[in-house]
Design a protein around this motif. Structure first.
Motif, PDB file in Angstrom:
ATOM      1  N   VAL A  79       1.071   5.931  -4.721  1.00 51.90           N
ATOM      2  CA  VAL A  79       0.097   7.014  -4.561  1.00 51.90           C
ATOM      3  C   VAL A  79      -0.832   6.917  -5.771  1.00 51.90           C
ATOM      4  CG1 VAL A  79      -0.262   9.511  -4.491  1.00 51.90           C
ATOM      5  CG2 VAL A  79       1.677   8.508  -3.281  1.00 51.90           C
TER       6      VAL A  79
ATOM      7  N   VAL B 153       0.824  -1.218   0.000  1.00 48.14           N
ATOM      8  CA  VAL B 153       0.000   0.000   0.000  1.00 48.14           C
ATOM      9  C   VAL B 153       0.859   1.269   0.000  1.00 48.14           C
ATOM     10  CG1 VAL B 153      -1.588   1.359   1.431  1.00 48.14           C
ATOM     11  CG2 VAL B 153      -2.042  -1.061   1.012  1.00 48.14           C
ATOM     12  N   GLU B 154       1.926   1.274   0.809  1.00 49.77           N
ATOM     13  CA  GLU B 154       2.738   2.495   0.941  1.00 49.77           C
ATOM     14  C   GLU B 154       3.636   2.748  -0.282  1.00 49.77           C
ATOM     15  OE1 GLU B 154       2.713  -0.070   2.957  1.00 49.77           O
ATOM     16  OE2 GLU B 154       4.733  -0.801   3.438  1.00 49.77           O
TER      17      GLU B 154
ATOM     18  N   LYS C 271       8.570   5.627  -5.032  1.00 46.15           N
ATOM     19  CA  LYS C 271       7.094   5.673  -4.923  1.00 46.15           C
ATOM     20  C   LYS C 271       6.496   5.640  -6.321  1.00 46.15           C
ATOM     21  CE  LYS C 271       6.225   6.919  -0.457  1.00 46.15           C
ATOM     22  NZ  LYS C 271       5.534   6.051   0.483  1.00 46.15           N
TER      23      LYS C 271
ATOM     24  N   GLY D 107      -3.987   3.445   0.515  1.00 46.80           N
ATOM     25  CA  GLY D 107      -2.965   4.460   0.807  1.00 46.80           C
ATOM     26  C   GLY D 107      -3.412   5.853   0.405  1.00 46.80           C
ATOM     27  N   ASP D 108      -2.442   6.687   0.043  1.00 47.48           N
ATOM     28  CA  ASP D 108      -2.720   8.083  -0.304  1.00 47.48           C
ATOM     29  C   ASP D 108      -3.329   8.184  -1.696  1.00 47.48           C
ATOM     30  OD1 ASP D 108      -1.407   8.349   2.047  1.00 47.48           O
ATOM     31  OD2 ASP D 108       0.313   9.461   1.277  1.00 47.48           O
ATOM     32  N   GLY D 109      -4.275   9.110  -1.856  1.00 47.18           N
ATOM     33  CA  GLY D 109      -4.921   9.234  -3.164  1.00 47.18           C
ATOM     34  C   GLY D 109      -5.398  10.637  -3.449  1.00 47.18           C
ATOM     35  N   PHE D 110      -5.563  10.918  -4.725  1.00 48.19           N
ATOM     36  CA  PHE D 110      -6.078  12.227  -5.131  1.00 48.19           C
ATOM     37  C   PHE D 110      -6.882  12.094  -6.413  1.00 48.19           C
ATOM     38  CE2 PHE D 110      -3.179  13.217  -8.695  1.00 48.19           C
ATOM     39  CZ  PHE D 110      -2.187  12.270  -8.491  1.00 48.19           C
TER      40      PHE D 110
END
Lengths: 391, 278
Positions: free
Chosen positions: B46, B42-43, B89, B64-67
């Motif tokens: 992005v 997951v890490e 990443k 994880g992180d998303g936009f």
């Protein structure tokens, strides 16, 4: 302190670097091109990145991406590029991304006159995007030296308020050569009143709390905090939601974090001869204010009871300066009258409000003094045909 | 997709709210399967998305992180983010055809030109389906949509000798593949290659939309019929016949053949910082 004879663009570059800016995405446009050039020269020297976007819309989106990755980022343009920011500007307001945007005003509409100063984006900077439900912070310097200070301040406010800040300048400020002092260390920065704020990282899980509090760290991606940001109305965790109550909370934050904390920058104004209840208050911002200040001083020498109010913090509009019921004159670099409308709204009902416009060129001191005399005698400002005062 | 869903997605968003019979979930699963087979966690990723069906249905699904970017701009945002994130990443973008090949085409071309390390999965439902079903830039010629009621007759990016993928190849993309949802493991293998490429990768993946595309073009929302309609028009590269609209497989693989965008910029910044002469 190091002294230079340099342009406003140079001063803004040095101010940005002092504030910790290490990312600039630009797109060539007169008269903001030299800022991009100066950033492309200076940023790599301090381990920063300069990049050119495929258009202004991309440039601000590149800044957003970099800011989401932890950079303090900036872009700059003029009116025709500023309207292309409408898309990313709204995204940055909604996702609460700290950014600094400089608009060096020229003569519009559209491409207009590229190489002359204008102030046609007073209202556009208040509503730089669609949708409403937000406040914006806009600051307007009137010299190269002050442009440096305002750039540092803009980065400071952007971080604390989690929002893009626009610096509204004009062609004379960014391109003009002036005597500039650049602080060389933190002590000298403090001496000059420069304040900075570090980028912090929001650890979540509530990335968008429905509060008017400032100093909440922004979303930074890549730290596995589970951060989410999008163009939709967010829940507190950042999920997209189609719900009026959630939107109301979000809008409350976007409006009131700025309205309720504007004491942080409401000291940004300059008052000249306003202590003795003058019969005429001349209101202006940016380059015209320099002519206004000279004219007001000369008018005083001639016994005219005139004072000058120069706004640096343009938005949210500082209504508190317009409590007195007297005559006001708004001097602007446009023919349609923009600032004057806001003055008219803010003054007491029985106050008199007048407008003196010009565009592409500054009014002369003589013009201004004659205008003051007319107004103080109670005469109308109507002049030749299209120069009528009507706004 | 239970084990993949549990490992990589958020229960709030998966299962998604996509229409019954929508093929987006198949594409989404292929991406997760590729991530899994590459041993990524997951890490390590992005996740970015756009708007429309493909964007909204995949936004916030990644643990994880998303936009999610505004219409068509996610490629510019992702390039800015690419410069800020460490090279290890990965950035994966799941977007739609309108976003990538219409409103975002300029930004997409510049992402390819700069060889930014992004893996873009263009989930193509053959038009603007979240707005009710209007033709897009890859809608097959002759297809009826709400804005092409007489059949799609404008030349687009999938007609005659125009192919958006060859455009992207000449713009500098270093990995390009095309698939349909039904390609299964073949699509997974292409996505894996795309993620492994340290540069700009794009996988074009057509998927069925029974609700809007099927109902207009085929006159039915019958999922099986639409799946068959797409499958009968797809064939692996080299096995095409006169009915083939989508030749599937790897179109272009120049993985790791030229400098990656952010690596190149950081290298030059370092060179200048160390005092290179003007």
């Amino acid at each position: 302190m190091k002294r230079y004879l340099e342009t406003g663009n140079f001063a803004i570059t040095e101010g940005a670097i002092l504030a910790g800016c290490r990312f600039f995405a630009g797109y060539p446009i007169t008269p903001a091109t030299e800022l991009a050039e100066s950033m492309s020269y200076r940023l790599p020297q301090v381990d920063g990145i300069y990049i050119q976007g495929e258009d202004e819309c991309a440039a601000l989106h590149l800044c957003i991406g970099a800011a989401l990755g932890g950079y303090k980022a900036m872009t700059a343009t003029s009116g025709p590029g500023y309207i292309l920011y409408a898309d990313p500007y709204g995204w940055a307001i909604g996702c609460e991304i700290p950014l600094v945007i400089l608009n060096s005003g020229r003569v519009g509409p559209v491409s207009g006159i590229t190489g002359a100063p204008g102030q046609g984006e007073f209202y556009l900077t208040r509503y730089p995007t669609q949708g409403g439900n937000f406040e914006t912070i806009v600051l307007a310097p009137n010299s190269a030296q002050e442009a440096m200070a305002i750039t540092v301040e803009a980065f400071y406010l952007a971080e604390r308020f989690r929002t893009p800040v626009t610096i509204l300048a004009d062609q004379l400020i960014t391109d003009g050569f002036e005597d500039i002092s650049v602080p060389e260390n933190e002590e000298e920065m403090k001496e000059m009143g420069f304040r900075t704020w570090p980028r912090k990282i929001n650890k979540g899980p509530e990335f968008y709390p429905p509060t008017d509090e400032i100093d909440i760290p922004p979303v930074v991606l890549g730290h596995n905090t589970g951060a989410l940001c999008s163009d939709w109305t967010p829940t507190e965790e950042g999920y997209d939601i189609e719900e009026v109550a959630a939107h109301h909370k979000h809008a409350y934050r976007l409006i009131y974090k700025i309205r309720n904390n504007r004491n942080l920058f409401s000291n940004l104004y300059e008052k000249t001869f306003l202590d003795d209840d003058p019969d005429l208050i001349v209101v202006s911002y940016g380059t015209p204010s320099r002519v206004v200040n000279t004219a007001v001083k000369k008018a005083r020498e001639r016994g005219l009871k005139v004072g000058a109010l120069r706004l640096i913090n343009l938005w949210p509009f500082p209504d508190e300066h317009f409590q007195k019921s007297t005559r006001y004159l708004s001097v602007e670099l446009n023919w349609d009258g923009q600032l004057v409308r806001e003055v008219q709204r803010a003054v007491p009902k029985d106050a008199e409000v007048h407008f003196l416009g010009s565009c592409g060129d500054l009014p002369t001191v003589q013009d201004l003094i004659e205008t003051f005399e007319k107004l103080l005698k109670g005469q109308s400002l109507s002049r030749r045909g299209w120069e009528l005062e009507g706004w | 997709m239970d084990y993949l869903a549990k490992k990589y997605t958020r229960p709030r968003k998966i299962p998604s709210t996509a229409c019954s019979g929508c093929g987006l979930g198949i594409n989404h699963k292929a991406v997760l399967q590729a991530i899994y087979e590459l041993g990524l966690e997951v890490e390590d990723i992005v996740w970015g998305t756009s708007i429309g069906c493909a964007g909204r249905q995949t936004f916030g699904t990644w643990k994880g992180d998303g936009f999610a970017g505004t219409h068509g701009r996610v490629y510019a945002i992702a390039r800015g983010l690419r410069l800020a994130l460490p090279s290890e990443k990965k950035i994966i973008l799941t977007v739609g055809d309108g976003d990538a090949f219409g409103i975002g085409l300029l930004h997409l071309i510049h992402a390819a030109r700069s060889n930014a390390d992004l893996t873009v999965i263009v989930n193509d439902n053959l038009g603007y389906m979240s707005t009710g079903g209007q033709y897009g830039w890859t809608t097959p010629l002759g297809s009826k949509t709400d804005s092409s009621p007489y059949g799609m007759y404008e030349q687009n990016l999938m007609s005659d000798d125009i192919d958006v993928l060859s455009m992207l190849k000449h713009a500098g993309a270093t990995f390009i593949a095309r698939h349909v949802s039904m390609d299964g493991q073949r699509a997974v293998e292409s996505i894996k290659k795309g993620i492994r490429n340290r540069g700009f990768s794009l996988i074009h993946m057509v998927y069925p939309c029974p609700t809007n595309f099927g109902s207009r073009e085929l006159g039915t929302r019958n999922t099986i019929k639409l799946y068959e309609w797409i499958e009968s028009r797809a064939a692996p590269l080299g096995e095409e016949d006169e009915n083939t609209v989508w030749a599937t497989g790897v179109y272009h693989d120049a993985s790791n053949s030229r400098p990656e965008f952010s690596e190149n910029i950081h290298k030059n910044v370092e060179r200048i910082r160390r005092g290179a002469a003007l």
